[in-house]
Scaffold this motif. Structure first.
Motif, PDB file in Angstrom:
ATOM      1  N   PHE A  52      10.820  41.561  33.909  1.00 25.54           N
ATOM      2  CA  PHE A  52      11.337  42.387  35.040  1.00 25.54           C
ATOM      3  C   PHE A  52      10.393  43.542  35.536  1.00 25.54           C
ATOM      4  O   PHE A  52      10.444  44.452  34.969  1.00 25.54           O
ATOM      5  CB  PHE A  52      12.876  43.010  34.387  1.00 25.54           C
ATOM      6  CG  PHE A  52      13.840  41.735  34.175  1.00 25.54           C
ATOM      7  CD1 PHE A  52      14.478  41.374  34.992  1.00 25.54           C
ATOM      8  CD2 PHE A  52      13.722  41.517  32.779  1.00 25.54           C
ATOM      9  CE1 PHE A  52      15.485  40.339  34.511  1.00 25.54           C
ATOM     10  CE2 PHE A  52      14.833  40.457  32.305  1.00 25.54           C
ATOM     11  CZ  PHE A  52      15.628  40.020  33.228  1.00 25.54           C
ATOM     12  N   GLU A  74       9.345  39.488  38.973  1.00 28.19           N
ATOM     13  CA  GLU A  74      10.211  40.425  40.116  1.00 28.19           C
ATOM     14  C   GLU A  74      10.966  39.741  41.145  1.00 28.19           C
ATOM     15  O   GLU A  74      10.603  39.139  41.823  1.00 28.19           O
ATOM     16  CB  GLU A  74       9.417  41.650  40.463  1.00 28.19           C
ATOM     17  CG  GLU A  74      10.035  42.668  41.118  1.00 28.19           C
ATOM     18  CD  GLU A  74      11.260  43.281  40.359  1.00 28.19           C
ATOM     19  OE1 GLU A  74      12.495  43.231  41.042  1.00 28.19           O
ATOM     20  OE2 GLU A  74      11.006  43.988  39.203  1.00 28.19           O
ATOM     21  N   SER A 101      13.963  35.806  36.945  1.00 26.08           N
ATOM     22  CA  SER A 101      13.166  35.557  35.504  1.00 26.08           C
ATOM     23  C   SER A 101      13.606  34.407  34.660  1.00 26.08           C
ATOM     24  O   SER A 101      13.132  33.752  34.012  1.00 26.08           O
ATOM     25  CB  SER A 101      13.307  36.721  34.684  1.00 26.08           C
ATOM     26  OG  SER A 101      12.622  37.928  35.580  1.00 26.08           O
ATOM     27  N   PRO A 119      15.635  44.346  31.592  1.00 19.93           N
ATOM     28  CA  PRO A 119      16.136  44.203  32.659  1.00 19.93           C
ATOM     29  C   PRO A 119      17.088  45.319  33.148  1.00 19.93           C
ATOM     30  O   PRO A 119      16.907  46.378  32.244  1.00 19.93           O
ATOM     31  CB  PRO A 119      17.063  43.199  32.449  1.00 19.93           C
ATOM     32  CG  PRO A 119      17.372  43.058  30.936  1.00 19.93           C
ATOM     33  CD  PRO A 119      16.030  43.588  30.437  1.00 19.93           C
TER      34      PRO A 119
END
Length: 177
Positions: A52, A74, A101, A119
């Motif tokens: 992330f 991302e 992701s 995250p």
């Protein structure tokens, strides 16, 4: 934000809007990479995945400290543009995937020495990502309890309201088999 160590130490990195991301603090980044160094011994020839990406700071820290390659994922397009700009200021081109992701991890055959998972807190994404993560060392930044069943916890550290958990799901083959 400033890169804390390595060849890019002291270089500034732009953070996306705080409503989009929650950048990892410099003290926490230093602790993560110091712990990784104590686990791995060296970053030379090692690969790093930031699941992330946010601002891209974790990947830039990894490259600054000697990781041979970094992959960043991302989903937010504004954050992805900031990642590109942050890499560009250091004359680097990010290995950046703009997208989900979990889908990336499901489809990718790439293996990484270190996978960094951070995250948005309370997003419910931790367990889903962990089910797909395969790496020698998995670093999870979290504020809530997470089910780490199937993983060996190598180390845990607390920085303010954040907990950093170092895991492995890599089981070396025994010579006795």
């Amino acid at each position: 934000m400033i890169i804390t160590a390595g060849k890019y130490k002291g270089r500034k990195v732009t953070a996306p809007d705080e409503k989009i991301t929650r950048p990892t603090l410099s003290k926490t980044r230093m602790g993560i990479f110091n712990s990784l160094y104590s686990i791995l011994g060296s970053f030379e020839g090692k690969t790093f995945l930031d699941v992330f990406g946010g601002s891209g700071i974790m990947g830039l820290e990894a490259l600054s400290r000697g990781f041979s390659s970094v992959k960043v994922i991302e989903i937010n397009k504004k954050s992805a543009e900031i990642i590109k700009k942050n890499y560009s200021t250091l004359n680097l081109k990010p290995d950046l995937t703009i997208g989900d992701s979990i889908k990336f991890l499901e489809k990718s055959n790439e293996k990484f020495d270190v996978i960094y998972i951070d995250p948005p807190y309370k997003s419910g994404l931790y367990e889903s990502v962990l089910k797909k993560a395969e790496g020698n060392i998995i670093v999870v930044e979290h504020s809530e309890d997470i089910d780490f069943t199937g993983f060996e916890i190598l180390k845990e550290k607390i920085y303010g309201s954040s907990k950093i958990t170092f895991l492995t799901n890599y089981i070396p083959k025994s010579d006795n088999c």
